[in-house]
Design an enzyme around this catalytic site. Structure first.
Site, short mmCIF file in Angstrom:
data_model
loop_
_atom_site.label_atom_id
_atom_site.label_comp_id
_atom_site.label_asym_id
_atom_site.label_seq_id
_atom_site.Cartn_x
_atom_site.Cartn_y
_atom_site.Cartn_z
N GLU A 53 0.82 -1.20 0.00
CA GLU A 53 0.00 0.00 0.00
C GLU A 53 0.86 1.26 0.00
O GLU A 53 0.53 2.26 -0.61
CB GLU A 53 -0.91 -0.03 1.22
CG GLU A 53 -2.15 0.82 1.07
CD GLU A 53 -1.87 2.24 1.42
OE1 GLU A 53 -2.56 3.11 0.88
OE2 GLU A 53 -0.96 2.48 2.22
N HIS A 115 -0.52 1.21 7.27
CA HIS A 115 -1.10 2.00 6.18
C HIS A 115 0.02 2.88 5.62
O HIS A 115 1.04 2.34 5.21
CB HIS A 115 -2.27 2.77 6.79
CG HIS A 115 -3.25 3.34 5.84
ND1 HIS A 115 -4.38 4.01 6.24
CD2 HIS A 115 -3.28 3.38 4.50
CE1 HIS A 115 -5.06 4.41 5.19
NE2 HIS A 115 -4.41 4.04 4.12
N HIS A 134 -3.70 0.85 12.13
CA HIS A 134 -5.13 0.85 12.48
C HIS A 134 -5.47 -0.40 13.28
O HIS A 134 -6.16 -1.30 12.77
CB HIS A 134 -6.00 0.90 11.22
CG HIS A 134 -5.79 2.11 10.38
ND1 HIS A 134 -6.19 3.38 10.77
CD2 HIS A 134 -5.22 2.27 9.17
CE1 HIS A 134 -5.88 4.24 9.82
NE2 HIS A 134 -5.29 3.60 8.84
N ASN A 168 -4.36 8.66 7.32
CA ASN A 168 -4.15 7.93 6.08
C ASN A 168 -2.66 7.85 5.80
O ASN A 168 -2.09 6.79 5.68
CB ASN A 168 -4.89 8.65 4.95
CG ASN A 168 -4.85 7.90 3.65
OD1 ASN A 168 -3.79 7.64 3.11
ND2 ASN A 168 -6.01 7.53 3.14
N ASN A 224 -5.32 12.38 0.87
CA ASN A 224 -4.69 11.06 0.83
C ASN A 224 -3.18 11.19 0.99
O ASN A 224 -2.69 11.45 2.08
CB ASN A 224 -5.11 10.37 -0.47
CG ASN A 224 -4.92 8.88 -0.40
OD1 ASN A 224 -3.83 8.40 -0.15
ND2 ASN A 224 -5.97 8.14 -0.59
N ASP A 269 -3.57 9.18 -5.48
CA ASP A 269 -3.47 8.50 -4.19
C ASP A 269 -2.17 8.90 -3.49
O ASP A 269 -2.12 9.88 -2.77
CB ASP A 269 -3.60 6.99 -4.43
CG ASP A 269 -3.75 6.19 -3.16
OD1 ASP A 269 -3.16 6.58 -2.14
OD2 ASP A 269 -4.43 5.15 -3.17
N ASN A 270 -1.10 8.16 -3.74
CA ASN A 270 0.15 8.47 -3.05
C ASN A 270 1.10 9.30 -3.90
O ASN A 270 1.16 9.12 -5.10
CB ASN A 270 0.89 7.18 -2.70
CG ASN A 270 0.28 6.54 -1.49
OD1 ASN A 270 -0.02 7.22 -0.54
ND2 ASN A 270 0.12 5.24 -1.56
C1 LIG Z 1 -0.87 5.61 -0.18
O1 LIG Z 1 -2.21 5.35 -0.51
C2 LIG Z 1 -2.94 4.77 0.49
C3 LIG Z 1 -4.30 4.30 0.01
O2 LIG Z 1 -5.30 5.23 0.01
C4 LIG Z 1 -2.91 5.74 1.61
O3 LIG Z 1 -3.77 5.33 2.59
C5 LIG Z 1 -1.46 5.86 2.09
O4 LIG Z 1 -1.31 6.55 3.26
C6 LIG Z 1 -0.70 6.49 1.00
N1 LIG Z 1 0.71 6.69 1.26
C7 LIG Z 1 1.44 7.68 0.73
C8 LIG Z 1 2.90 7.70 0.91
O5 LIG Z 1 0.92 8.59 0.12
#
Ligand SMILES: *[C@@H]1O[C@H](CO)[C@@H](O)[C@H](O)[C@H]1NC(C)=O
Ligand SMILES: *[C@@H]1O[C@H](CO)[C@@H](O)[C@H](O)[C@H]1NC(C)=O
Ligand SMILES: *[C@@H]1O[C@H](CO)[C@@H](O)[C@H](O)[C@H]1NC(C)=O
Length: 370
Positions: A53, A115, A134, A168, A224, A269-270
């Protein structure tokens, strides 16, 4: 008359729901299909089958990967086992993953559910790993020290705070010092799915240090990924359901002020930042419905975007990799190391590809800056 009023109210409610429905479809990019963009010499990483992830690569080629996330409402291929932290040495020709032993008595390993992760290396080269966890649907940040000799993680501390209710991702600016995104949606999947549907933008970013914890940015439609520029002057925040990446200026007192935003046609997302070039690499979900409602016959696609010169008037946005999910499902993160790209996913595999020669760059994306 009463009947007429009732009918009017019903009509209004239906109209409102219809508006929410169309905005929900737009936020999830429900009708997007991907056009494939390939990379040469892609191989799956052996030993990663239930998610990578988040990942972070150190300048010396060591890659830390969080695996086995159980996120309410999202698919898991290994729901009965705790999550783990994996290590890979990308200096090797065919790097294999090793599960890091976690030592120190305070962390409950059966409920470990890692996560977002982030590393911090201090002046004496001690590597700290900060991991969003979590356990039992709660949110904590676990602080570990990486022990190179033993290939283990020494658990030092669990950080909890009322301003960190649904974390997150984090980006470390010191061993006990970070920015975190609160996505709002971890826990109560049924109730919260309505809130997500309504798009109330309840998600925010927190600055944390042992002495001072405060909200530094708010009003996001699912904040995110979060990352920082190599010079430490800018913070980048991915707003998943608004399909935006925001650039904030970071001040000496740790406050953030908005500088600009970029729009995309994909759920961002990331974010990982190349320490050498400063380029942003973003793992994306082209179609949010497929990631939130899993169907093995019609799996979620993967897409990786590179953003160059983000601070200039015209950043260059390139789709570097795109695939419809037949090979790689639900990419969340991508990071580069010496001409290779490591792509992680929420619950599926991890792919390691060559980036190809400069000059045969893939076509530009539809993303635009403003
Ligand atoms: C990567 O994506 C996940 C999924 O949503 C998120 O929860 C996580 O914290 C993200 N990590 C980074 C480095 O952005
Ligand atoms: C933090 O620094 C910025 C830029 O110097 C300034 O505008 C702001 O008022 C400061 N905020 C606080 C809370 O000290
Ligand atoms: C995905 O792409 C592959 C290869 O291009 C193709 O064979 C397959 O039918 C596609 N699947 C879907 C669901 O579109």
């Amino acid at each position: 008359m009463a009947k007429l009023l009732l009918l009017t109210l019903v009509g209004l409610a239906l109209a409102l729901l219809r508006d929410y429905r169309s905005s929900y479809q737009k936020r999830l990019n429900a009708f997007r299909e991907v056009t494939p963009v390939e990379l040469p010499n892609c191989n799956f990483i052996k030993g990663v089958d239930s998610g990578a992830e988040d990942l972070e690569i150190l300048p010396n080629g060591l890659a830390f990967i969080s695996s086995g996330l159980k996120y309410p409402g999202l698919k898991s291929f290994d729901p009965d086992n705790p999550g783990k932290i994996l290590l890979m040495d990308l200096k090797e020709d065919n790097p294999a993953v090793l599960e890091l032993n976690i030592i120190g008595s305070k962390l409950d390993l059966p409920s470990f559910n890692p996560h977002g992760i982030s590393t911090f290396t201090n002046e004496d080269n001690t590597v700290y790993l900060l991991v969003v966890n979590h356990p039992d649907s709660k949110s904590t940040v676990e602080l570990f020290k990486y022990q190179e000799e033993e290939k283990s993680l020494l658990h030092l501390k669990t950080i909890k705070h009322k301003l960190l209710p649904s974390v997150n991702d984090i980006v470390a600016v010191g061993p006990e010092h970070f920015y975190a995104t609160n996505d709002h949606y971890f826990a109560d999947p049924y109730f919260r799915s309505w809130e997500m549907y309504l798009g109330l933008a309840w998600s925010y970013v927190v600055y944390y240090s042992p002495e001072d914890v405060r909200v530094v940015a708010e009003g996001f439609d699912f904040a995110n990924g979060i990352s920082i520029s190599p010079d430490g002057k800018y913070v980048y925040i991915a707003e998943l359901l608004a399909h935006k990446i925001h650039v904030y200026e970071k001040h000496a007192n740790w406050t953030l002020t908005p500088l600009k935003s970029l729009d995309f046609d994909t759920l961002v997302d990331n974010i990982s930042v190349d320490p050498v070039t400063g380029d942003l690499w973003v793992g994306c979900h082209p179609n949010g419905v497929k990631i939130f409602v899993y169907d093995s016959e019609n799996p979620p696609a993967s897409e990786v975007i590179r953003i160059q010169n983000i601070l200039t008037e015209e950043p260059t946005v390139t789709v570097v990799y795109a695939e419809n999910g037949t090979m790689l499902q639900g990419s969340t993160v991508a990071s580069v190391y010496q001409g290779k790209l490591l792509i992680g996913t929420v619950f599926h595999k991890a792919l390691y590809c060559e980036l190809g020669q400069p000059g045969e760059r893939p076509p530009a994306a539809s993303g635009s800056a403003h």
